[in-house]
Design an enzyme around this catalytic site. Structure first.
Site, PDB file in Angstrom:
ATOM      1  N   ALA A   1       0.829  -1.195   0.000  1.00 22.91           N
ATOM      2  CA  ALA A   1       0.000   0.000   0.000  1.00 22.91           C
ATOM      3  C   ALA A   1       0.869   1.253   0.000  1.00 22.91           C
ATOM      4  O   ALA A   1       1.938   1.255  -0.609  1.00 22.91           O
ATOM      5  CB  ALA A   1      -0.975  -0.033   1.188  1.00 22.91           C
ATOM      6  N   SER A   2       0.478   2.276   0.702  1.00 25.67           N
ATOM      7  CA  SER A   2       1.167   3.573   0.583  1.00 25.67           C
ATOM      8  C   SER A   2       2.593   3.539   1.107  1.00 25.67           C
ATOM      9  O   SER A   2       3.366   4.467   0.848  1.00 25.67           O
ATOM     10  CB  SER A   2       0.386   4.640   1.333  1.00 25.67           C
ATOM     11  OG  SER A   2      -0.935   4.662   0.853  1.00 25.67           O
ATOM     12  N   THR A   3       2.963   2.482   1.870  1.00 26.57           N
ATOM     13  CA  THR A   3       4.343   2.466   2.372  1.00 26.57           C
ATOM     14  C   THR A   3       5.335   2.327   1.227  1.00 26.57           C
ATOM     15  O   THR A   3       6.536   2.517   1.426  1.00 26.57           O
ATOM     16  CB  THR A   3       4.559   1.307   3.375  1.00 26.57           C
ATOM     17  OG1 THR A   3       4.258   0.083   2.729  1.00 26.57           O
ATOM     18  CG2 THR A   3       3.685   1.471   4.601  1.00 26.57           C
ATOM     19  N   ILE A   4       4.838   1.999   0.038  1.00 17.96           N
ATOM     20  CA  ILE A   4       5.771   1.869  -1.089  1.00 17.96           C
ATOM     21  C   ILE A   4       6.006   3.208  -1.786  1.00 17.96           C
ATOM     22  O   ILE A   4       6.902   3.334  -2.616  1.00 17.96           O
ATOM     23  CB  ILE A   4       5.242   0.820  -2.089  1.00 17.96           C
ATOM     24  CG1 ILE A   4       6.423   0.288  -2.927  1.00 17.96           C
ATOM     25  CG2 ILE A   4       4.172   1.403  -3.008  1.00 17.96           C
ATOM     26  CD1 ILE A   4       6.267  -1.097  -3.372  1.00 17.96           C
ATOM     27  N   LYS A   5       5.193   4.188  -1.409  1.00 16.13           N
ATOM     28  CA  LYS A   5       5.253   5.462  -2.137  1.00 16.13           C
ATOM     29  C   LYS A   5       6.642   6.112  -2.137  1.00 16.13           C
ATOM     30  O   LYS A   5       7.075   6.635  -3.173  1.00 16.13           O
ATOM     31  CB  LYS A   5       4.191   6.420  -1.615  1.00 16.13           C
ATOM     32  CG  LYS A   5       2.794   6.045  -2.154  1.00 16.13           C
ATOM     33  CD  LYS A   5       1.692   6.872  -1.559  1.00 16.13           C
ATOM     34  CE  LYS A   5       0.332   6.415  -2.065  1.00 16.13           C
ATOM     35  NZ  LYS A   5      -0.767   6.924  -1.231  1.00 16.13           N
TER      36      LYS A   5
END
Lengths: 616, 379
Positions: free
Chosen positions: A321-325
């Site tokens: 999820a957003s932790t890959i951003k």
């Protein structure tokens, strides 16, 4: 005259018979001597060996298994002197009847008998094969008073114990009785007296270090099997003590925070890849396995929907999820798709040209004009939809591949899963379908096909903190042979992700800093009374694909379909020491359900280290 | 004249009948036997004391019997024989049993095995019957001898004690052998030999199927393949062979025999003591033992054939050959050549009764040496 001739005749007759008798005696004596010569000279070696074999038996000396400590020397696994019931087949007349009589006394049950028969094949007939291990003092006393079974003995041995019970079970693993598969795996001679082998975790990974070298002793016995003399031919070499990089206090804190939840917390040292925390919940008691797990315990583990035996830190694959951003942003910046000044305008959704479907921002109101830093701080989905769309899936794949997504980190415990980093060819091979553009957008926010393990998230976050130095995570720090000094195990490997412009990295890190410190940051509540600087990224992973127009309301969904809460981060920002990844399954939003847990675990670390610095 | 002056002692010595070479050889062998027994009994002093006591008893018996002139034995032989048969019948009727066999008479203060004294009485009786007239004997004394041998063998075999009965039978037949009888049923030597062989073979067949007990058959069967039944009867033979074989040429050393010291060897102070010698002292010890036995047998034969009457010659020679037979059967048995029949090794095995019998026969041989046959008996 007649009498004289008679006497002469008689003497002749008698002396002829005497000669015959002497010949008879000589022949028989020769026969005896030939026989004895044959036994003592011709077949001497054979009989010498037979006589030696009669009295001498070579038995293995089982080495003491190495202990396992955490980084501060707290005992995680050790050995306790206990008693076991053994049966030596050679000494017991009839094994089956002996076992049946033992069963009647109540000391063993049917399962023990079955296990004994299964076990027996591994041993020789003169070995004392265990029937039942880990006897209580009362059982030992009772048995010693009433023992009348030949070949059945009570013998001391070292039993593996995990003094902290369930704590850290997923990292340490456990030992259990050797089974057929293990027998094929390990050297037969070295394991000839070994009862337990590591089955999972560190216990399995470093089995060869922990086990040590089996020694040999020769016992001399009389005909009734009583040992008259024991001689050590080769002393056993005890196994090595292992010092892990784990910090038991952080472990316990993480376990406490995840209690009653399914989740994982991983903390790695950004400077060397050492793993300080590796917690997966639910946890279970490794002591159950050592002497053969009971049916009740086994069933409770197997039937649990929470799958306690799954090590979520390395086997749990979640959409990042957003932790890959931050990593997606770095890929875009380093590849030149965007620069640090590039802004987009967020109206609350993103649309692919000529497609009706709207890809919504998590905040349907939209964030307006955002640059890359803002996009990370506010976790703006529309910015990353747009970026991913510009890059295309193959460029996105190549950028993320530098962080080794989709591959195993190579941590030193078995069973790791690599996760999935999708690409066009990946989809062709695995799904036999072409790639759709919408899937690129999902990949850009760490959803869709993309999965990774909590450990991977911690390791890649550390790489961002390190400005590109990616470590292979390790648990084993030092080893120690009993009586010798502690030696460092090999340093973990690292590699440098190529850097185009260091500014790009600094920008992304600044974005992560803003997650915590900016008033709009998704984890802004964390900065309250922080004694150290912290950068991070929240994530909320969709488990259940909602239709484009549907609104996610947690209460309406079944617990198992709710979002996973994620948080990654590192601290301190200027000179990073540790990186963390938190995943809580089906807990809801990362900022409220995962980020606070990370803060508390990090607090344990920094409290300790600040205190250390103060005392020094 | 003083009672115990040197001259007086010489005077007594003159009347004291004893063969010094034979006596010294027997003492040497007995001493060797005691040393071996000390090791075989795992340094048991009390066993050693008991055996020394047995020896003193047996040597006394030997020296007493050596004083009895052979013609007296000959004269009383019919009574001795009848007395022996009477005792054997008593055993059958009232004997105390042990281990499935009824071999002893309980006299209250001691247990007594009549078959032991038959080992001496049978040769005396047969020698007496056959030396009545000139040699070779006539058919009637031959028939009489064979009949009495068979009666005694059967009486002992029914106890049951096959080993002893066969050995006693053998001692009787040795007398017949020395007397020069020849069984001439057919004129042709070879046909005669063939006929006698086939008679013996059919006798053996009948004995195997109708006379032998199960345990006796088993002993013979395990002889053929001891390893087939390693913990049964074959086990003893196997362990004994291991003991002998592992001794090698020089042995494992005194008290160092693992087979005997750790109890793998059965009956190691009685029937299987030869294996202890072979294990601990090796082939050298065995050859030393054989040399002593050989000298004793040689001396005994010399004495027998230098005597002046046929009775003494027959008796002495057959007792000597019987002595050899005991040695052969014992060593043959422990080395796996013969079935286990329970015959002790002469002068070495622990035990009193066989020692007394043995010394008695050597007493007789000494008496043959020293007593002049009365003129009226000389031929």
């Amino acid at each position: 005259m007649e009498s004289i001739s008679n006497t002469r005749l008689e003497n002749k007759l008698l002396s002829s018979r005497l000669k015959l008798a002497l010949i008879f005696i000589l022949l028989l004596t020769l026969l005896l001597l030939t026989r004895i010569y044959n036994l003592q000279v011709v077949n001497y070696e054979y009989y010498q060996e037979e006589s030696f074999g009669n009295q001498m038996r070579t038995l293995p000396i089982t080495p003491n298994r190495g202990k396992i400590f955490d980084r501060n020397g707290q005992v995680l696994a050790s050995n306790k002197l206990t008693y076991q019931l053994t049966l030596t087949p050679e000494k017991a007349g009839n094994i089956s009847t002996t076992l049946l009589s033992l069963k009647k006394t109540g000391i063993i049950n049917e399962d023990d008998i079955k296990l004994y028969h299964k076990n027996r094949k591994r041993f020789q007939k003169f070995h004392n094969i265990p029937i039942k291990t880990n006897l209580s003092d009362a059982q030992v006393a009772e048995f010693l008073v009433s023992n009348q079974f030949p070949g059945v003995d009570i013998e001391p041995y070292f039993n593996r114990v995990y003094p902290h019970g369930a704590s850290s079970v997923h990292a340490i693993g456990y030992v259990s009785r050797m089974n057929k598969k293990d027998t094929a795996l390990y050297d037969k001679d070295n394991y000839s007296g070994t009862l337990f082998v590591g089955k999972v975790g560190i216990e399995k990974q470093y089995e060869s270090l922990l086990h040590g070298q089996t020694g040999l002793k020769q016992i001399e016995r009389n005909v009734s099997g009583r040992v008259v003399d024991t001689q050590i031919i080769k002393p056993a070499m005890p196994g090595q003590d292992l010092y892990l990089s784990l910090d038991l206090d952080m472990q316990k804190k993480a376990e406490e925070l995840l209690k009653g939840k399914r989740g994982a917390i991983v903390v790695v040292d950004t400077r060397n890849g050492e793993v300080l925390t590796l917690v997966s919940t639910p946890i279970y008691n490794p002591n159950w396995f050592v002497n053969g797990i009971s049916h009740a315990n086994y069933n409770s583990l197997q039937s649990s929907k929470d799958i306690p035996q799954l090590n979520r830190t390395i086997q749990g694959l979640y959409p990042p999820a957003s932790t890959i951003k931050p990593m997606v942003a770095l890929a875009g910046l380093e590849q030149g798709t965007i620069d640090i000044k590039t802004t987009i305008f967020d109206r609350g959704y993103f649309q692919l040209p000529g497609v009706n479907r709207k890809f919504h921002n998590w905040d349907r109101n939209g964030h307006g004009s955002v640059n890359v830093e803002d996009a990370i701080a506010q976790s703006n989905d529309v910015f990353f939809y747009s970026l991913a769309n510009k890059m295309g899936i193959d460029n996105l794949h190549d950028g993320l591949k530098l962080f080794r997504f989709g591959q195993k980190t190579g941590i030193d415990i078995p069973g790791e899963q690599g996760g999935i980093l999708p690409s066009k060819s990946w989809k062709k091979i695995n799904k036999n379908e072409p790639w759709y553009k919408g899937e690129t957008l999902n990949a850009g926010i760490g959803q869709g096909f993309m999965t990774s393990s909590p450990l991977q998230l911690a390791v890649t976050t550390a790489a961002v903190a390190n400005k590109g130095q990616l470590f292979q995570p390790t648990l084993l720090k030092n080893t120690q042979l009993p009586g010798q000094s502690i030696t460092e195990f090999k340093k973990s490997d690292s590699r440098q992700i190529p850097i185009n412009n260091i500014k790009n990295w600094e920008t992304v890190i600044d974005g992560m800093r803003q997650v915590v410190y900016s008033p709009k940051g998704t984890a802004r509540r964390l900065n309250n009374k922080l004694t150290y600087t912290l950068a991070g990224k929240t994530g909320t992973a969709q488990v259940f694909g909602l239709d484009a127009e549907e609104v996610y309301i947690a209460e309406n969904l079944e617990e198992k379909l709710r979002d996973h809460a994620l948080f990654t981060g590192f601290a301190p920002i200027e000179n990073p020491e540790i990186a963390i990844a938190v995943v809580v399954e089906n807990a809801g939003s990362g900022s409220s359900k995962a980020a606070p847990l990370a803060r508390q675990v990090l607090d344990v670390y920094f409290n300790k280290h600040l205190n250390n610095e103060l005392t020094q | 004249m003083k009672l115990f002056s040197i001259a007086q002692l010489r005077h007594y010595w003159h009347y004291f009948k004893m063969d010094t070479p034979l006596f010294l050889l027997i003492m040497a062998l007995s001493g060797f036997g005691l040393v071996v027994l000390y090791s075989a009994s795992s340094e048991s002093i009390s066993t050693l004391y008991k055996q020394v006591f047995h020896f003193s008893l047996a040597i006394s018996a030997m020296l007493v019997i050596a004083q009895i002139p052979p013609y007296l034995l000959r004269r009383f032989s019919p009574y001795l024989m009848l007395f022996g048969i009477f005792l054997l019948i008593l055993v059958l009727l009232f004997g105390s049993s042990s281990g499935g066999a009824q071999r002893w008479l309980d006299l209250g203060f001691m247990r007594f095995q009549p078959s032991e004294i038959m080992k001496v009485i049978v040769p005396i009786a047969i020698a007496s019957i056959l030396s009545e007239k000139t040699l070779p004997p006539k058919p009637l004394p031959i028939f009489l001898s064979i009949a009495s041998i068979i009666v005694i063998v059967l009486l002992i075999a029914t106890q049951p004690d096959l080993g002893t009965s066969l050995l006693i039978g053998a001692s009787g037949f040795y007398v017949l052998f020395f007397s020069g009888i020849r069984i001439q049923i057919l004129k042709n030597h070879w046909l005669n030999f063939g006929l006698i062989s086939s008679l013996i073979a059919s006798g053996g067949y009948i004995a195997w199927n109708y006379l032998l007990m199960a345990y006796q058959k088993k002993r013979i069967m395990t002889l053929i393949d001891p390893s087939s039944d390693p913990l049964g009867s074959g086990y003893h033979i196997l362990q004994s062979k291991i003991a002998i074989g592992s001794g090698g040429i020089f042995g494992k050393g005194f008290e160092q025999g693992s087979q005997s010291q750790l109890d793998f060897l059965p009956e190691h102070s009685t029937d299987f003591i030869f294996s202890v010698i072979a294990e601990e002292l090796g082939l050298m010890g065995v050859l030393f033992l054989f040399t002593l036995y050989g000298l004793i047998i040689f001396r005994a034969f010399v004495i027998s054939f230098q005597s002046e009457d046929n009775f003494s010659k027959l008796l002495g020679a057959s007792l000597t050959l019987t002595f050899f037979t005991y040695i052969f059967v014992n060593i043959g048995m422990v080395s796996g050549l013969l079935p286990v029949v329970g015959v002790p090794l002469p002068f070495i095995s622990y035990g009193g009764s066989s020692l007394i019998t043995l010394m008695s026969s050597f007493g007789i041989i000494m008496s043959i040496r020293k007593h002049k046959t009365p003129r009226y008996l000389q031929r």
